[in-house]
Design a protein around this motif. Sequence first.
Motif, PDB file in Angstrom:
ATOM      1  N   ALA A  92      -2.923   3.436  -6.920  1.00 38.41           N
ATOM      2  CA  ALA A  92      -2.883   4.845  -7.289  1.00 38.41           C
ATOM      3  C   ALA A  92      -3.464   5.667  -6.151  1.00 38.41           C
ATOM      4  N   SER A  93      -2.877   6.819  -5.905  1.00 38.54           N
ATOM      5  CA  SER A  93      -3.440   7.697  -4.880  1.00 38.54           C
ATOM      6  C   SER A  93      -3.813   9.038  -5.482  1.00 38.54           C
ATOM      7  N   SER A  94      -4.822   9.656  -4.893  1.00 39.67           N
ATOM      8  CA  SER A  94      -5.227  11.000  -5.280  1.00 39.67           C
ATOM      9  C   SER A  94      -5.695  11.730  -4.037  1.00 39.67           C
ATOM     10  N   TRP A  95      -5.785  13.065  -4.156  1.00 39.67           N
ATOM     11  CA  TRP A  95      -6.017  13.854  -2.949  1.00 39.67           C
ATOM     12  C   TRP A  95      -7.417  13.634  -2.395  1.00 39.67           C
ATOM     13  N   GLY A  96      -8.406  13.785  -3.284  1.00 44.16           N
ATOM     14  CA  GLY A  96      -9.784  13.675  -2.829  1.00 44.16           C
ATOM     15  C   GLY A  96     -10.456  12.459  -3.411  1.00 44.16           C
ATOM     16  N   ARG A  97     -11.759  12.432  -3.355  1.00 48.42           N
ATOM     17  CA  ARG A  97     -12.488  11.298  -3.896  1.00 48.42           C
ATOM     18  C   ARG A  97     -12.426  11.298  -5.423  1.00 48.42           C
ATOM     19  N   ARG A  98     -12.266  12.487  -5.982  1.00 51.86           N
ATOM     20  CA  ARG A  98     -12.223  12.580  -7.429  1.00 51.86           C
ATOM     21  C   ARG A  98     -10.999  11.847  -7.971  1.00 51.86           C
ATOM     22  N   LEU A  99     -11.124  11.286  -9.165  1.00 52.06           N
ATOM     23  CA  LEU A  99     -10.063  10.469  -9.743  1.00 52.06           C
ATOM     24  C   LEU A  99      -9.065  11.291 -10.549  1.00 52.06           C
ATOM     25  N   THR A 100      -9.190  12.601 -10.515  1.00 54.14           N
ATOM     26  CA  THR A 100      -8.216  13.414 -11.211  1.00 54.14           C
ATOM     27  C   THR A 100      -6.882  13.382 -10.478  1.00 54.14           C
ATOM     28  N   GLU A 101      -5.797  13.629 -11.217  1.00 52.96           N
ATOM     29  CA  GLU A 101      -4.459  13.671 -10.636  1.00 52.96           C
ATOM     30  C   GLU A 101      -4.167  12.400  -9.823  1.00 52.96           C
ATOM     31  N   ALA A 102      -4.412  11.245 -10.436  1.00 50.06           N
ATOM     32  CA  ALA A 102      -4.111   9.963  -9.789  1.00 50.06           C
ATOM     33  C   ALA A 102      -2.682   9.557 -10.124  1.00 50.06           C
ATOM     34  N   PHE A 103      -1.903   9.266  -9.097  1.00 51.52           N
ATOM     35  CA  PHE A 103      -0.497   8.923  -9.260  1.00 51.52           C
ATOM     36  C   PHE A 103      -0.295   7.459  -8.847  1.00 51.52           C
ATOM     37  N   PHE A 104       0.404   6.728  -9.715  1.00 54.15           N
ATOM     38  CA  PHE A 104       0.577   5.295  -9.513  1.00 54.15           C
ATOM     39  C   PHE A 104       1.919   4.954  -8.861  1.00 54.15           C
ATOM     40  N   GLY A 105       1.903   3.881  -8.079  1.00 57.41           N
ATOM     41  CA  GLY A 105       3.136   3.272  -7.618  1.00 57.41           C
ATOM     42  C   GLY A 105       3.717   2.398  -8.718  1.00 57.41           C
ATOM     43  N   GLN A 106       4.848   1.747  -8.433  1.00 54.62           N
ATOM     44  CA  GLN A 106       5.474   0.940  -9.482  1.00 54.62           C
ATOM     45  C   GLN A 106       4.928  -0.481  -9.521  1.00 54.62           C
ATOM     46  N   GLY A 107       4.046  -0.789  -8.575  1.00 53.04           N
ATOM     47  CA  GLY A 107       3.329  -2.043  -8.669  1.00 53.04           C
ATOM     48  C   GLY A 107       3.971  -3.213  -7.948  1.00 53.04           C
ATOM     49  N   THR A 108       3.168  -4.244  -7.768  1.00 57.18           N
ATOM     50  CA  THR A 108       3.624  -5.534  -7.255  1.00 57.18           C
ATOM     51  C   THR A 108       3.401  -6.566  -8.339  1.00 57.18           C
ATOM     52  N   ARG A 109       4.470  -7.219  -8.750  1.00 61.72           N
ATOM     53  CA  ARG A 109       4.367  -8.274  -9.771  1.00 61.72           C
ATOM     54  C   ARG A 109       4.040  -9.586  -9.075  1.00 61.72           C
ATOM     55  N   LEU A 110       2.823 -10.081  -9.274  1.00 63.42           N
ATOM     56  CA  LEU A 110       2.383 -11.348  -8.670  1.00 63.42           C
ATOM     57  C   LEU A 110       2.417 -12.448  -9.717  1.00 63.42           C
ATOM     58  N   THR A 111       3.101 -13.512  -9.401  1.00 65.39           N
ATOM     59  CA  THR A 111       3.131 -14.688 -10.259  1.00 65.39           C
ATOM     60  C   THR A 111       2.503 -15.843  -9.490  1.00 65.39           C
ATOM     61  N   VAL A 112       1.497 -16.474 -10.085  1.00 72.46           N
ATOM     62  CA  VAL A 112       0.838 -17.628  -9.466  1.00 72.46           C
ATOM     63  C   VAL A 112       1.247 -18.875 -10.249  1.00 72.46           C
ATOM     64  N   VAL A 113       1.801 -19.852  -9.534  1.00 74.79           N
ATOM     65  CA  VAL A 113       2.283 -21.064 -10.210  1.00 74.79           C
ATOM     66  C   VAL A 113       1.489 -22.286  -9.754  1.00 74.79           C
TER      67      VAL A 113
END
Lengths: 113, 114
Positions: A92-113
């Motif tokens: 997730a990224s946000s403009w400043g240090r504050r956690l408001t307005e945090a926008f997420f990417g679609q993620g990385t699906r990790l599978t450990v076998v």
Amino acid sequence: DAGVTQSPTHLIKTRGQQVTLRCSPISGHKSVSWYQQVLGQGPQFIFQYYEKEERGRGNFPDRFSARQFPNYSSELNVNALLLGDSALYLCASSWGRRLTEAFFGQGTRLTVV
Amino acid sequence: QQQVKQSPQSLIVQKGGISIINCAYENTAFDYFPWYQQFPGKGPALLIAIRPDVSEKKEGRFTISFNKSAKQFSLHIMDSQPGDSATYFCAASYSGGGADGLTFGKGTHLIIQP
């Protein structure tokens, strides 16, 4: 404008291996946070980086590490992978240090076998 | 310790109805309460957020109600549509950032029946 981009989208690793996940924040955003989302659960906070320094860390073992680069992109590293590390890893990224307005990417699906 | 409790776990609402999802928090230092919507295979998308100095915030069909004394907040989706079918997460944080990041509830799987 591009949103938060993460790579790779999917990854399969074997127990004991190491993995590196990458994240590019929204242009102009200086803060990047990493979350782990196990199937059927809410995301759990792993790290926050702001201006290339670690600003917060969740309850994860030392096998998890991260860093932020001068262009504000970030990498999450996980060593000695366990089956339980299988999850969707979100950035997730946000403009400043504050956690408001945090926008997420679609993620990385990790599978450990 | 689960600091944000979300209910119900799943919810089925008829098209046009009102969907209501509830959350309760424990940490009185929390001062920022967002709701996220997540579709399968996607990351969470920020829907709406509120601070504890207001009791209600409305954006389109989405409304957050906040009760500071009870340490509870809820999401209301008016005129629910099939496209609203998704998993919804409430979250809370100290907006100054730092050690704990965003603390999420376990999610509500919402199904809107046509």
